[in-house]
Design a protein around this motif. Structure first.
Motif, PDB file in Angstrom:
ATOM      1  N   UNK A  56      72.837 141.766 -59.992  1.00  0.00           N
ATOM      2  CA  UNK A  56      72.657 140.563 -60.644  1.00  0.00           C
ATOM      3  C   UNK A  56      71.424 139.636 -59.612  1.00  0.00           C
ATOM      4  N   UNK A  57      70.369 139.765 -60.126  1.00  0.00           N
ATOM      5  CA  UNK A  57      69.488 139.075 -59.121  1.00  0.00           C
ATOM      6  C   UNK A  57      69.435 137.704 -58.976  1.00  0.00           C
ATOM      7  N   UNK A  58      70.097 136.962 -59.823  1.00  0.00           N
ATOM      8  CA  UNK A  58      70.425 135.316 -59.537  1.00  0.00           C
ATOM      9  C   UNK A  58      71.791 135.286 -58.534  1.00  0.00           C
ATOM     10  N   UNK A  59      72.470 136.324 -58.260  1.00  0.00           N
ATOM     11  CA  UNK A  59      73.759 135.902 -57.655  1.00  0.00           C
ATOM     12  C   UNK A  59      73.480 135.506 -56.110  1.00  0.00           C
ATOM     13  N   UNK A  60      74.307 134.648 -55.750  1.00  0.00           N
ATOM     14  CA  UNK A  60      74.258 133.925 -54.364  1.00  0.00           C
ATOM     15  C   UNK A  60      74.486 135.143 -53.587  1.00  0.00           C
ATOM     16  N   UNK A  61      73.756 134.867 -52.234  1.00  0.00           N
ATOM     17  CA  UNK A  61      74.002 135.971 -51.224  1.00  0.00           C
ATOM     18  C   UNK A  61      75.378 135.718 -50.718  1.00  0.00           C
ATOM     19  N   UNK A  62      76.198 134.446 -50.962  1.00  0.00           N
ATOM     20  CA  UNK A  62      77.571 134.328 -50.517  1.00  0.00           C
ATOM     21  C   UNK A  62      78.552 134.603 -51.494  1.00  0.00           C
ATOM     22  N   UNK A 105      78.948 138.268 -61.062  1.00  0.00           N
ATOM     23  CA  UNK A 105      78.882 136.969 -62.088  1.00  0.00           C
ATOM     24  C   UNK A 105      79.581 137.223 -63.203  1.00  0.00           C
ATOM     25  N   UNK A 106      79.464 138.510 -63.987  1.00  0.00           N
ATOM     26  CA  UNK A 106      80.170 138.633 -65.106  1.00  0.00           C
ATOM     27  C   UNK A 106      81.295 139.442 -64.716  1.00  0.00           C
TER      28      UNK A 106
END
Length: 71
Positions: free
Chosen positions: A59-65, A70-71
């Protein structure tokens, strides 16, 4: 459409009968429903498909933290 016109949309209806429910919502706000486009849109946001896609491609928009998907 009168601004006082209301529609009740239950979460359960969105899950159990998404095509009928979203058709009713779109018609309520004056949007002409093209069934093939609605079906296509609902297929693209299917949670199981999104989870599978995320597992395969990330998921490219995922936070590195983020430790979870996401889903």
């Amino acid at each position: 459409m009168d601004l006082c016109d209301k529609i009740t949309v239950r979460y359960e209806d969105m899950i159990d009968t998404p095509i009928e429910t979203f058709t009713r919502v779109l018609e309520h706000v004056g949007i002409k429903v093209m069934q093939h486009k609605l079906v296509s849109a609902l297929e693209k946001i299917d949670l199981k498909k999104l989870q599978k896609l995320e597992a395969e491609q990330g998921f490219i928009e995922a936070s590195p933290k983020s430790k979870e998907g996401f889903f």
